[in-house]
Design an enzyme around this catalytic site. Structure first.
Site, short mmCIF file in Angstrom:
data_model
loop_
_atom_site.label_atom_id
_atom_site.label_comp_id
_atom_site.label_asym_id
_atom_site.label_seq_id
_atom_site.Cartn_x
_atom_site.Cartn_y
_atom_site.Cartn_z
N PRO A 167 0.81 -1.23 0.00
CA PRO A 167 0.00 0.00 0.00
C PRO A 167 0.84 1.28 0.00
CG PRO A 167 -0.72 -1.52 1.73
CD PRO A 167 0.53 -2.09 1.15
N GLU A 187 -0.39 2.80 -14.39
CA GLU A 187 -0.91 3.74 -15.36
C GLU A 187 -2.25 4.35 -14.96
OE1 GLU A 187 1.20 3.55 -18.34
OE2 GLU A 187 2.19 1.71 -17.72
#
Ligand code: MOS
Length: 711
Positions: A604, A678
């Site tokens: 994370p 992306e």
């Protein structure tokens, strides 16, 4: 047994090396007896070299060789298409003939004892040109249909796609939006410049190179020089940012190898910031028309998305510009047309979230215009058009958390306090705007291999040729390996960035964790099982002590046939707040909140960093970035960091919230990850321009939204 290392917010395993200067980048692998190369570049965009005089340059101090098309060896340039190469066309061949195809094309290479001597001698090469009328004005070139349209995952589709009858639906729609959106050329601008050090030993070549794909470099240079790829050793452990510019192997790598061969010594070639605008690709200029039709109650009845982008006149670059419009929102009548504008420019390439970042900007800006025309909240409009499945492929989504992403991000943002009227929110004299957009990026997965070696002392070495241009591959792969081996993370050493390691696909398209991660997991599980079986123990440490020698396993990952049964994408929602100065036209982004459904999140902390990076990239796209191309000659007058503006710390908003929707997707790959590099870039620019409209009432359809456009 150590478990649940995946999912922990670990700091980077290579962080200390990076911040203490111990990390070695391509240009820092200096070799004994190394010489230096400098490139002479064309000052015209089209034509032929009429004459090239090297006598003066050859007499300059320290000069070793001056190569031009007259004396450079003829290279094999064997047919070869790598994963990241355009499907149609032929790569630029350097120093092979007198043809000039683009401004800044290499026309000579100078090799000298020192960098300064090479640079000086390069200025003494005299070139005259027989110029031809080239095409360098993107506003005047007639776009054409490409031979084929490359989409995500390297596949192709026809340049036109349709379902239903969009013309009839547009004509009969109760509400219409029909606008054109322009995104100028943008350059990747990583901090680290591209650099190659080349050293020959007989017909074996070592390349220390900035690369997102070491095996791609070996294959490409092997084809160029007509030698087996196995003879080429590519070393690229650290990459100081790339964003796609190091996915292909560009002509300067060939030049470094040519120079080293001519000099009989190792040669270093490092591009200047200026040269980075003339030879390592860029995000192409795009022009996109989006027409939407809808019923009064906010149901989409038609989408027309017609876009074109610049490419070179020797390769047909194309990217997934229009893909999202085919499935992001539910709509019975959809038409997409993708065209290219071939010009005297060098070939563009993938740049962060290629295709989607540009295409979703147009689609999501148009959706906002539709929301305004319908007087429906932009989130509500999207909820009313949430598809049950991928209507283009007629397949269910393997997972899709858009609803959850709208809920999470809107909640965190406080969207329900938005007053819908433009110019209705203020902070003193500043105009405040809130905008949002949807994001998506495909789950890409390509075959990869990895090796795991357990050692008698209970530690492990795990390796795969992957790259780490910044996302944290090194760290996340170590986590995957440690969990699969059942070892603490400190006992696992992961290696990457070397073509002698097991093969991987390009480090791009957000597919590294899916592809390489799955291979690493499989290799580690196999090594552990082998060790436990051979050692006759349930405890790995005991088994390894008993075996007394290394246990090694390799494994491959492969996508399987899930893509035949499911449409697999990450989805997200981005909300932004901007403050626009009504007198100065300056836009400041104050907050960005993004929620993403990207499958399992391996780390994370590095994942959040990826998303923050994407958000900042999106600010650049929306407000700053623009490679200005001189329409007369293809020159880029702002090819430097002073005049090509990118966001700096002062431009990054104090609030950048990243939320991950919990997803368990068993279909995508063994790790359940959908990729994160992306998507973080997608949706940010339209969320910002939609917020600017809300703040000012002005709809700016040409990026970047610089102050002049708001005055
Ligand atoms: Mo990313 S443009 O696939 O490096």
């Amino acid at each position: 047994m150590t478990t649940a290392i995946i999912g922990k917010p670990l700091s980077r395993v290579d962080g200390r090396q990076k911040v203490t200067g111990q990390a070695t980048y391509a240009a820092e692998f200096d070799q004994p007896n190394q010489a230096y190369a400098a490139v002479v570049r064309s000052t015209v965009a089209a034509g032929r070299i009429a004459s090239i005089e090297t006598a003066e340059s050859e007499q300059a101090p320290g000069i070793i060789a001056v190569l031009t098309h007259h004396n450079a060896p003829k290279l094999a340039y064997a047919p070869h298409k790598g994963f990241t190469d355009p499907v149609v066309g032929e790569r630029l061949h350097v120093l092979q003939d007198d043809r000039v195809n683009h401004q800044g094309q290499p026309v000579a290479l100078v090799v000298a004892d020192t960098l300064e001597q090479a640079g000086h001698a390069a200025t003494l090469v005299r070139v005259t040109y027989a110029p031809e009328t080239g095409t360098t004005d993107v506003t005047r070139v007639e776009p054409v249909l490409p031979t084929q349209q490359k989409t995500d995952q390297g596949s192709t589709q026809p340049p036109e796609t349709r379902r239903g009858d969009h013309e009839k639906a547009l004509a009969g729609a109760e509400v219409n939006v029909d606008e054109t959106y322009v995104i100028p050329r943008e350059n990747h601008n990583p901090i680290e410049m591209h650099a190659t050090i080349a050293a020959w030993e007989g017909d074996h070549l070592t390349l220390w190179d900035k690369s997102q794909w070491v095996h791609g470099v070996a294959d490409e240079i092997g084809a160029v020089f007509g030698i087996p790829a196995e003879n080429i050793h590519v070393v690229s452990p650290f990459v100081g940012g790339a964003f796609g510019s190091a996915l292909r192997t560009w002509p300067h790598v060939t030049l470094a190898a040519l120079g080293a061969r001519a000099a009989g010594r190792p040669v270093k070639l490092m591009l200047s910031r200026r040269e980075m605008y003339y030879g390592v690709g860029y995000r192409p200029h795009t022009v996109q028309r989006v027409a939407l039709g809808a019923s009064r109650d906010g149901r989409l009845t038609a989408i027309l998305h017609d876009g074109y982008e610049e490419t070179s006149n020797y390769e047909e670059f194309s990217e997934a510009l229009l893909s999202a419009s085919q499935f992001l929102h539910s709509c019975p009548n959809v038409f997409t047309r993708h065209r290219i504008a071939p010009m005297n420019v060098h070939t563009p390439t993938y740049m962060r979230a290629p295709g989607e970042a540009s295409g979703v900007f147009a689609l999501e800006a148009a959706m906002d215009e539709l929301a305004v025309a319908l007087n429906i909240d932009p989130v509500e409009l999207r909820l009313r058009n949430e598809p049950e499945q991928d209507e283009f492929k007629n397949l269910p989504f393997s997972s899709r958390s858009t609803r959850e992403c709208y809920r999470l991000a809107a909640g965190r943002f406080g969207w329900d306090r938005r007053s819908p009227e433009p110019r209705s929110m203020r902070d003193g004299r500043l105009l405040i705007g809130w905008g949002m957009a949807t994001a998506t990026y495909p789950m890409n997965f390509a075959p990869a291999s990895a090796m795991a070696r357990l050692l008698p002392d209970g530690t492990a070495e795990v390796a795969s040729a992957a790259s780490d241009m910044g996302p944290g591959t090194w760290t996340s792969m170590t986590q995957v390996a440690a969990e699969a081996l059942g070892l603490p993370i400190e006992q696992v050493k992961f290696s990457l960035g070397d073509s002698r390691l097991p093969k991987t696909p390009p480090h791009g398209g957000s597919m590294t964790m899916a592809s390489v991660g799955s291979a690493v997991q499989a290799a580690c599980r196999k090594a552990r099982e082998d060790a436990l079986a051979r050692g006759g123990a349930n405890d790995l440490a005991a088994a390894m002590r008993r075996i007394g020698q290394a246990v090694e396993a390799t494994a491959d990952s492969a996508p399987g046939d899930a893509s035949k049964r499911f449409s697999m994408h990450s989805f997200g929602a981005v909300f932004t707040e901007v403050a626009v100065d009504p007198d100065l036209g300056e836009t400041r982004v104050r907050r960005i909140v993004g929620a993403y459904g990207a499958g399992r999140i391996v780390n994370p902390k590095t994942a959040r960093s990826q998303c923050v990076g994407g958000m900042i990239g999106g600010i650049g796209m929306a407000l700053m970035e623009h490679s200005i191309v001189d329409a007369r000659n293809g020159r880029v007058p702002n090819a430097n960091f002073a005049e090509y503006a990118v966001p700096v710390h002062a431009d990054a908003p104090p609030v950048m919230d990243v939320i991950f929707a919990e997803e368990h997707d068993p279909h995508v790959n063994p790790l359940g990850v959908k990729g994160l590099g992306e998507i973080a870039m997608v949706g940010v620019a339209p969320a910002i321009t939609n917020a600017i409209f809300h703040a000012t009432g002005k709809r700016i359809r040409e990026l970047p939204v610089t102050p002049d456009k708001l005055l």
